[in-house]
Design an enzyme around this catalytic site. Sequence first.
Site, PDB file in Angstrom:
ATOM      1  N   HIS A 139      25.997  -9.444 -44.053  1.00 37.23           N
ATOM      2  CA  HIS A 139      26.975  -9.482 -45.155  1.00 37.23           C
ATOM      3  C   HIS A 139      27.031 -10.886 -45.751  1.00 37.23           C
ATOM      4  O   HIS A 139      27.201 -11.046 -46.953  1.00 37.23           O
ATOM      5  CB  HIS A 139      28.373  -9.112 -44.647  1.00 37.23           C
ATOM      6  CG  HIS A 139      28.580  -7.658 -44.384  1.00 37.23           C
ATOM      7  ND1 HIS A 139      28.735  -6.725 -45.376  1.00 37.23           N
ATOM      8  CD2 HIS A 139      28.681  -6.968 -43.217  1.00 37.23           C
ATOM      9  CE1 HIS A 139      28.932  -5.519 -44.846  1.00 37.23           C
ATOM     10  NE2 HIS A 139      28.897  -5.642 -43.533  1.00 37.23           N
ATOM     11  N   ASP A 146      28.785  -1.870 -46.478  1.00 37.09           N
ATOM     12  CA  ASP A 146      29.531  -0.875 -45.691  1.00 37.09           C
ATOM     13  C   ASP A 146      29.963   0.197 -46.677  1.00 37.09           C
ATOM     14  O   ASP A 146      30.673  -0.112 -47.654  1.00 37.09           O
ATOM     15  CB  ASP A 146      30.782  -1.508 -45.059  1.00 37.09           C
ATOM     16  CG  ASP A 146      30.435  -2.548 -43.993  1.00 37.09           C
ATOM     17  OD1 ASP A 146      29.328  -2.510 -43.452  1.00 37.09           O
ATOM     18  OD2 ASP A 146      31.302  -3.400 -43.719  1.00 37.09           O
ATOM     19  N   GLU A 204      27.243   1.242 -36.005  1.00 35.29           N
ATOM     20  CA  GLU A 204      28.185   1.582 -37.095  1.00 35.29           C
ATOM     21  C   GLU A 204      27.485   2.458 -38.132  1.00 35.29           C
ATOM     22  O   GLU A 204      26.573   1.986 -38.822  1.00 35.29           O
ATOM     23  CB  GLU A 204      28.669   0.292 -37.784  1.00 35.29           C
ATOM     24  CG  GLU A 204      29.383  -0.674 -36.853  1.00 35.29           C
ATOM     25  CD  GLU A 204      29.758  -1.994 -37.528  1.00 35.29           C
ATOM     26  OE1 GLU A 204      29.332  -2.268 -38.669  1.00 35.29           O
ATOM     27  OE2 GLU A 204      30.484  -2.765 -36.884  1.00 35.29           O
ATOM     28  N   HIS A 207      27.375   0.933 -41.847  1.00 37.04           N
ATOM     29  CA  HIS A 207      26.827  -0.406 -42.147  1.00 37.04           C
ATOM     30  C   HIS A 207      25.300  -0.357 -42.334  1.00 37.04           C
ATOM     31  O   HIS A 207      24.569   0.014 -41.410  1.00 37.04           O
ATOM     32  CB  HIS A 207      27.183  -1.392 -41.020  1.00 37.04           C
ATOM     33  CG  HIS A 207      26.551  -2.747 -41.189  1.00 37.04           C
ATOM     34  ND1 HIS A 207      27.281  -3.892 -41.413  1.00 37.04           N
ATOM     35  CD2 HIS A 207      25.253  -3.132 -41.187  1.00 37.04           C
ATOM     36  CE1 HIS A 207      26.450  -4.926 -41.523  1.00 37.04           C
ATOM     37  NE2 HIS A 207      25.203  -4.479 -41.384  1.00 37.04           N
TER      38      HIS A 207
END
Length: 226
Positions: A139, A146, A204, A207
């Site tokens: 990020h 996300d 995740e 993500h």
Amino acid sequence: MKRGSLFIFFALVFNIAFAQHYEYIDSSKVMGPKSYAARVKQQPELRLVEIKKYIPAIVLDIRYATTNNFMHRKMYEQGRAFARLPVVLALKEMEEDLKNRGLGLKIYDAYRPYSVTVKFYKETPDTNFVADPRKGSKHNRGCAIDLSLIDLKTGKELEMPTGFDSFSRKAAANYPDLPAQQLANRELLKSIMQAHGFKVIATEWWHYDFNGWAKFPLLDIPFETI
Ligand SMILES: C[C@@H](N)C(=O)N[C@H](C)C(=O)O
Ligand SMILES: [Zn+2]
């Protein structure tokens, strides 16, 4: 000392005194606003751009600009989403494909300043769910998104295994023991993202890292200065 040398001396002292220093990483590895501006002047094709400007129909639910997140407080001043230009162009193509299927995208987070990753880690030092600031997050490079899928007719999110930032086993990208519809939706997101150059992380389902992220340096630039 000559005037020119004096100027250089004071400029150096000023730079050392006011440069950003980081606890977990060699500070030269994180670009601040000035060095980022110089870099994108040379390589404008790698700049951060605002996702909404390129994909106006995209839905934003920038949780870290609200208190509805795992930190339970606002981490961003503005509910905006930025990413590197090639990342946004890939998302744009994807959104056009999805539109033909009656689906759209909802973004929870995109570019995240490095100093926010440090705050996350200090409160939740679980590197299954929060990037290690010794390496930084994708990020921070403007190369991770996300996100989830929405039904364009209802505007509602497709049912997924967990909510965003549910730091649980069920959130794993390949967690098997789930209702058929949740599995199908998660796998649909995965296959579309993969086809457009993104890779999910193991822990995740929401993500995704953009392939080639390593050539984009870590950034610590507030949204207001982009
Ligand atoms: C904090 C969570 N939304 C996230 O993005 N985790 C990954 C591992 C990251 O911090 O890069
Ligand atoms: Zn993420």
